[in-house]
Structures are given as structure tokens and as C-alpha cells.
Design a protein around this motif. Structure first.
Motif, short mmCIF file in Angstrom:
data_model
loop_
_atom_site.label_atom_id
_atom_site.label_comp_id
_atom_site.label_asym_id
_atom_site.label_seq_id
_atom_site.Cartn_x
_atom_site.Cartn_y
_atom_site.Cartn_z
N GLY A 133 89.25 -85.95 34.81
CA GLY A 133 88.03 -86.64 35.28
C GLY A 133 86.89 -86.62 34.27
O GLY A 133 85.82 -87.18 34.52
N ASP A 134 87.07 -85.97 33.13
CA ASP A 134 85.98 -85.85 32.15
C ASP A 134 85.59 -87.22 31.59
O ASP A 134 86.45 -88.07 31.39
CB ASP A 134 86.38 -84.92 31.00
N THR A 135 84.30 -87.38 31.32
CA THR A 135 83.81 -88.67 30.86
C THR A 135 82.89 -88.51 29.65
O THR A 135 82.40 -87.41 29.36
CB THR A 135 83.01 -89.39 31.97
N VAL A 136 82.68 -89.62 28.97
CA VAL A 136 81.68 -89.66 27.89
C VAL A 136 80.90 -90.96 28.08
O VAL A 136 81.47 -91.99 28.39
CB VAL A 136 82.34 -89.56 26.49
N GLN A 152 87.38 -89.97 29.27
CA GLN A 152 87.80 -89.34 28.01
C GLN A 152 89.26 -89.63 27.69
O GLN A 152 89.62 -89.85 26.53
CB GLN A 152 87.59 -87.82 28.08
N ALA A 192 89.89 -81.97 31.28
CA ALA A 192 90.33 -82.37 32.62
C ALA A 192 90.37 -83.90 32.72
O ALA A 192 89.63 -84.59 32.02
CB ALA A 192 89.37 -81.79 33.66
#
Lengths: 211, 94
Positions: free
Chosen positions: B79-82, B67, B77
Motif C-alpha cells: 500500500g506504500d505510495t509516493v 510504489q 508494503a
């Protein structure tokens, strides 16, 4: 409300009256009539398909989730080969888009969106809710998932990875939420009552048995 | 048809704004990510949308992005992803 009686008024879906059909309505009608006239399918085939699509509800997804919580072999197959797993339960997946099941855990929380339109795991959840199709949800959940989840009443610790999954193409994503605490020994039927539509999209958790 | 990319490989989503029915979301064009899953091959929606056959089929990948690399002012955070499903012809090796 000024009056009071015992049937529901659904404010979100008013009965249509005197509304002229849109260009898209007319286009759909013309194509539908042509396809029926040319015997590509019959009016009854179409009605049957609409009836079948509309008859699916989140209760179907909830049964699948409750079985996955109760049966580790089924869960493993649901994650690795969802089509075979749910067909074994009697669901007709057909040639429709492929289903992918995403497991939410204490460390990883998936939330599903379709930023381009309204792709949704209809085969197990039925038609999507209005909020799922709204520009507000579709636009904001990819940019600020934690903010949007907070608005759904879902607080996640920063140590939990939030992964937004955008169903942009041929796959449809269903979230397998974590089994709630204090549910040991509960039957599948009872567990299924804790599984809500929203937790299978990933905007919240299953209900707790104490609620 | 073999896949040009493998799981774990870094890829760059093509940029640009060609006309037509495109399933690659704007917010990921020009961004780099990692191949997470190879879904198989599917008829090309960019052609299906215009009544064509959509053949040959195109490999489809689930691609994961950080992200913080997609949005300069991401508030969650680190480490958040999409992740999104992207067809092979929209990807380059990085």
C-alpha cells in the motif's frame, strides 16, 4: 581528540580558508552587485532577508505543532489553510512558496523529500540539515523509504502506509507528527520540547516525555 | 483557466527528456497515478528559469503513485505510495 577545551569544533562546517570562489560564487556576486547598483534592493535589504531566513529554527515549527496538539480548532485550520493559521501566530509567510501540512497518524506516515534539489519548509524549520540535501537521502528515500527510516531508527509496521512526498514545485511540506502518549495535561511549551526537526520531516517520531 | 483533471482521476505522466529546467522527476515520467490535490495555478518554472514571465500560469497537482507501480522491485508494503507536484502540461488523462 588529542586536546580538550570547552568550545565546539564543528567538523562538518570547517572555516573556509584560501578557497578560490567558484563560478557560481562569482555569478552570484556579479548579479547581487548589479541589483544593488540598479536600486532593485539595497545591501541592507539583502542582509535583513538573510538574517530573517537564518533566524528561523525548528523551534518555530515545534511551537506550531504543539499548538495543533493542544487546540483542535487551530489544528483543523493548520491542515486546511496553513498560511492563515501560522500568520495568526505571527509568522510572516510572505509571497514565498505555499505551505502544506501533512498529518501523520497510526495508519499513514508521511516522509518529505525534494528529489530535485533541497525544497524545505524553511518558513517554519529554517535551513535544511545536510542529510536532507544529500544525494544519498534524496535518491534512496523514494525507492526504499522503509530501509531509510530504519537507518534513522524508525521502524514502521507493514500495516502503516508510508507515503513519500516529493516537493518538486511550488509547495513546501511540513509533517504534523502524532502527539506522543502520556502527554495529557502537558502545556504547549512543554509539548514543544518533544517536537524535533526530524519528526517534522517525517523520518522519526516526536520524543517521548519519559526520555 | 480551468483544470483539465479532477481529484481522484487517473493520469499518466508524460515521458521524454526535453532540455531545460524541468520539475517533473525522471523516476515518475511515463508512470500513472491519481490526482490527490489541485494546488492552484503557478507561473511555469520551465520559463521562469530562463528569465521569462512564466505566463500563463499552469495548474499544479499533487499526484499519488503506488510504489509497486513505480519500482518493479519495491521492497516495502503493497500500500506504500509516493506523491509529487506535477504541472498540468506534463499530464495526460489515462
Amino acid at each position: 581528540m588529542a586536546h580538550h577545551h570547552d568550545h565546539d569544533h564543528d567538523d562538518h562546517a570547517p572555516i573556509e580558508e584560501g578557497k578560490a570562489p567558484s563560478e557560481f560564487d562569482l555569478l552570484e556576486q556579479a548579479i547581487r552587485e548589479l541589483l544593488i547598483e540598479k536600486n532593485v534592493f539595497s545591501a541592507d535589504d539583502l542582509r535583513r532577508q538573510v538574517d530573517r531566513t537564518d533566524s528561523v529554527s525548528p523551534a518555530d515549527g515545534a511551537k506550531v505543532v504543539a499548538k495543533a496538539w493542544s487546540d483542535p480548532a487551530f489544528k483543523a485550520q493548520l491542515l486546511s489553510d496553513p498560511k492563515t493559521a501560522i500568520e495568526a501566530l505571527g509568522y510572516d509567510v510572505g509571497p514565498a512558496p505555499n505551505l502544506v501540512v501533512l498529518e501523520n497518524t497510526a495508519a499513514l506516515h508521511h516522509v518529505v523529500v525534494c528529489t530535485l534539489c533541497s525544497c524545505y519548509p524553511r518558513v517554519l524549520l529554517g535551513p535544511p540539515p545536510d542529510w536532507y540535501k544529500s544525494k544519498e537521502y534524496r535518491g534512496r528515500v523514494v525507492i526504499d523509504p522503509r530501509g531509510v527510516l530504519t537507518e534513522f531508527g524508525t521502524q514502521l509496521d507493514d500495516a502503516v502506509e508510508i507515503k513519500v512526498v516529493d516537493s518538486t514545485a511550488d509547495m513546501r511540506y511540513l509533517v504534523l507528527p502524532p502527539r506522543p502518549a502520556d502527554t495529557e495535561g502537558m502545556s504547549e511549551e512543554k509539548l514543544a520540547t518533544l517536537v524535533t526537526r526530524d519528526c517534522m520531516v517525517g523520518v522519526t517520531f516526536p520524543d517521548s516525555p519519559s526520555n | 483557466m480551468s483544470n483539465a483533471f479532477k481529484v481522484g482521476q487517473r493520469v499518466l505522466v508524460k515521458d521524454g527528456d526535453p532540455p531545460g529546467h524541468i520539475r517533473t522527476p525522471f523516476f515518475l515520467r511515463g508512470k500513472s497515478g491519481v490526482v490527490e490535490t489541485i494546488h492552484g495555478e503557478f507561473r511555469n518554472p520551465e520559463e521562469l528559469a530562463y528569465g521569462k514571465e512564466g505566463l500563463p500560469k499552469k495548474p499544479l497537482y499533487l499526484v499519488r503513485f503506488l510504489q509497486t507501480e513505480v519500482w518493479v522491485d519495491y521492497r516495502g508494503a503493497p500500500g506504500d505510495t509516493v506523491s509529487a507536484d506535477i504541472y498540468e502540461h506534463w499530464l495526460d488523462a489515462e
